[in-house]
Write an enzyme that holds these catalytic residues in place. Structure first.
Site, short mmCIF file in Angstrom:
data_model
loop_
_atom_site.label_atom_id
_atom_site.label_comp_id
_atom_site.label_asym_id
_atom_site.label_seq_id
_atom_site.Cartn_x
_atom_site.Cartn_y
_atom_site.Cartn_z
N HIS A 1 0.88 -1.23 0.23
CA HIS A 1 0.01 -0.09 0.05
C HIS A 1 0.77 1.22 -0.15
O HIS A 1 1.78 1.34 1.03
CB HIS A 1 -0.80 0.01 1.33
CG HIS A 1 -2.02 1.28 1.13
ND1 HIS A 1 -3.11 0.75 0.42
CD2 HIS A 1 -2.16 2.29 1.63
CE1 HIS A 1 -3.91 1.81 0.47
NE2 HIS A 1 -3.21 2.72 1.16
N ASP B 1 0.43 5.52 -0.66
CA ASP B 1 -0.70 6.58 -1.20
C ASP B 1 0.10 7.81 -1.89
O ASP B 1 -0.56 8.95 -1.93
CB ASP B 1 -1.41 7.11 0.08
CG ASP B 1 -2.59 6.17 0.40
OD1 ASP B 1 -3.43 5.86 -0.35
OD2 ASP B 1 -2.56 5.80 1.64
N GLU C 1 -8.92 1.53 -2.29
CA GLU C 1 -8.92 1.55 -0.93
C GLU C 1 -10.46 2.03 -0.53
O GLU C 1 -10.63 3.10 -0.26
CB GLU C 1 -8.13 2.53 -0.28
CG GLU C 1 -7.95 2.23 1.14
CD GLU C 1 -6.69 3.12 1.89
OE1 GLU C 1 -6.41 4.04 1.17
OE2 GLU C 1 -6.43 2.52 2.76
N HIS D 1 -12.99 1.96 3.96
CA HIS D 1 -12.03 2.63 4.55
C HIS D 1 -12.72 3.20 5.83
O HIS D 1 -12.87 2.07 6.58
CB HIS D 1 -11.86 4.08 3.27
CG HIS D 1 -10.51 4.69 3.84
ND1 HIS D 1 -10.77 5.98 4.57
CD2 HIS D 1 -9.23 4.33 3.85
CE1 HIS D 1 -9.28 6.24 4.64
NE2 HIS D 1 -8.39 5.35 4.61
N HIS E 1 -8.84 -2.01 7.23
CA HIS E 1 -9.99 -1.07 7.56
C HIS E 1 -11.15 -1.58 8.07
O HIS E 1 -11.93 -1.08 8.38
CB HIS E 1 -10.10 -0.24 6.33
CG HIS E 1 -9.25 1.08 6.26
ND1 HIS E 1 -8.96 2.03 6.98
CD2 HIS E 1 -8.04 1.01 5.42
CE1 HIS E 1 -7.68 2.95 6.73
NE2 HIS E 1 -7.36 2.24 5.59
N HIS F 1 -2.53 -3.31 4.55
CA HIS F 1 -1.75 -2.59 5.40
C HIS F 1 -2.37 -2.47 6.73
O HIS F 1 -2.86 -1.47 7.05
CB HIS F 1 -1.55 -1.34 4.94
CG HIS F 1 -2.72 -0.43 4.58
ND1 HIS F 1 -3.89 -0.78 3.82
CD2 HIS F 1 -3.26 0.75 4.89
CE1 HIS F 1 -4.76 0.08 3.91
NE2 HIS F 1 -4.43 1.23 4.49
N ASP G 1 2.30 1.85 3.62
CA ASP G 1 1.29 2.84 3.84
C ASP G 1 1.81 4.38 3.75
O ASP G 1 1.65 5.39 4.36
CB ASP G 1 0.48 3.03 5.20
CG ASP G 1 -0.92 3.77 5.08
OD1 ASP G 1 -1.26 4.23 3.68
OD2 ASP G 1 -1.51 3.99 5.97
#
Ligand SMILES: [Zn+2]
Length: 421
Positions: free
Chosen positions: A56, A58, A159, A186, A227, A248, A355
């Site tokens: 993961h 971002d 995500e 999420h 999540h 993650h 992450d």
């Protein structure tokens, strides 16, 4: 089943050629010292032979948030405005990356779908812009092939179930555009799956949520249980015929954070074939950090702010840190989570999901994507064998992806058409 411990058989000199070329006009802010530690040298060598497949990242959202476009960000240059660029990915030994096409779960459905498509476009453009360094991969075999060519295999992960707008057709479109995992929620529950950080509305998964998981199995898209609430994890494991991942997340037995995974779920991974990809976010790996952030969240809620809104939480944390600096997490704590997951789920069910660019702070030494070898050096110092580290790095998650592909192939052949039982 083929064991996905992949090894690069030749070092690719084009990688360094490309970076040198692209960096020529820009001063490099810092140069990494040669590792004095033999474990670190060994770790770096290991990651040139076996792909580190990170679960993961971002960067795509960070670029959007900071208003940087791909030209402005100049990812070929070692930078400081993001935690990820091509030079630091190389330093970190990253061989494959699941690029998150995250959009906030606060968005209305139609807007979430639109922005997700824009994020897919951004990642696709990024890959096209740096063909010497990046190439898209849609299968485990393609990851192997891209890694062997000396480039970083690029996969897409969506995500949050909000990004399909309640539509299996959109889910299928995302798959066709290259998305290879969907995190079921999420920070907010959807109408069909419960988030770990929101009120439950579906008792885990409702009937539509179960149909989403079945459709993902049919497509060959990995079901991502980061999540989601424990009830959703169990419900998805009950339904899924293919290996699941947590792209993650870390271990709840060590840090009781709702984003972490409990031992009851970890114990189900061997039978499912799934993989927990240990996350480096300080609040997930350090109790001191979790407690500090919980104080910030409490004060946000007292002021009527939504602490599930990541942008608002980051702003409040930065404000709070002025008078009460946040504690720092450590590489050793990350290794503790990896070893706990190994002890509960087994060596074949571990991975890493950093992450980066999804969190403002990271453990000491792991401040950006160049730090991954420190984790492997720590584990070497703890007596881990190369073969175990190769599984952790990427062998396990590629086996899971290949497993999902095989389940999808059985649907195609009609063998697995009825997946309701
Ligand atoms: Zn996340």
């Amino acid at each position: 089943m083929r064991l996905y411990i992949l090894r690069r058989h030749r070092l690719d000199h084009a990688r360094t050629r490309g970076l040198a070329c692209n960096n020529s006009a820009v001063p490099v802010p810092r140069s990494l010292p040669e590792p004095a530690d033999s474990s670190l040298r060994r770790a770096r060598r290991l990651l040139t032979e076996y792909p580190l497949v990170d679960g993961h990242n971002d960067l795509a959202w960070a670029l959007r948030e900071t208003g940087l476009d791909l030209a402005g960000a100049d990812l070929a240059t070692r930078g400081t405005r993001t935690q990820t660029d091509l030079a630091r990915l190389r330093d970190g030994g990253v061989g494959a990356q699941f690029w998150s096409v995250y959009v906030p779960s606060t968005l209305p459905d139609a807007e979430a779908v639109r922005q997700t498509l824009e994020q897919i476009d951004l990642v696709s453009e990024m890959v096209c812009r740096f063909p010497d360094h990046l190439a898209l991969a849609g299968t485990a075999e393609e990851v192997h092939s891209v890694f062997s060519s000396g480039r970083i295999a690029s996969l897409l992960g969506a995500e949050g179930g909000h990004c399909i707008g309640g539509s299996l057709a959109i889910l299928r479109v995302l798959y066709r555009l290259g998305v290879r995992y969907l995190t079921l929620t999420h920070n907010h529950s959807t109408t069909w799956a419960d988030s770990a950080t929101d009120e439950p509305v579906s008792g885990g998964l409702n009937a539509f949520g179960r149909s989403v998981v079945r459709e993902m199995n049919r497509l060959g898209m990995l079901v991502d249980l980061s999540h989601v609430s424990p009830a959703t994890m169990h419900a998805a494991l009950d339904v899924s015929r293919a290996p699941v991942i947590m792209s993650h997340s870390s271990c709840r037995a060590l840090v009781d954070h709702p984003r972490n995974v409990g031992d009851d779920v970890l114990r189900r991974l061997p039978r499912n074939g799934g993989v927990v990809m240990i996350c480096l976010v300080p609040d997930f790996v350090s109790n001191e950090c979790r407690t500090w952030t919980e104080g910030v969240r409490r004060s946000m809620r007292a002021r009527g702010l939504d602490d599930r809104d990541l942008a608002a939480l980051d702003a409040a944390s930065a404000q709070h840190a002025v008078h009460d600096p946040k504690p720092r997490a450590t590489v050793a704590q990350v290794a503790d989570h990896i070893e706990h997951a190994r002890d509960v789920a087994g060596i074949d069910h571990l991975g890493i999901g950093g992450d980066y660019d999804g969190c403002p702070d990271f453990p000491v030494g792991l401040e950006d994507v160049s730090g991954y070898p420190l984790i492997f050096a720590e584990l070497l110092n703890r007596g881990w064998a190369d073969s175990a580290l190769a599984r952790l790095a990427g062998g396990n998650v590629l086996r899971a992806l290949h497993g999902a592909e095989q389940v999808a192939a059985r649907f195609d052949s009609g063998v697995a058409r009825d997946c309701s039982q």
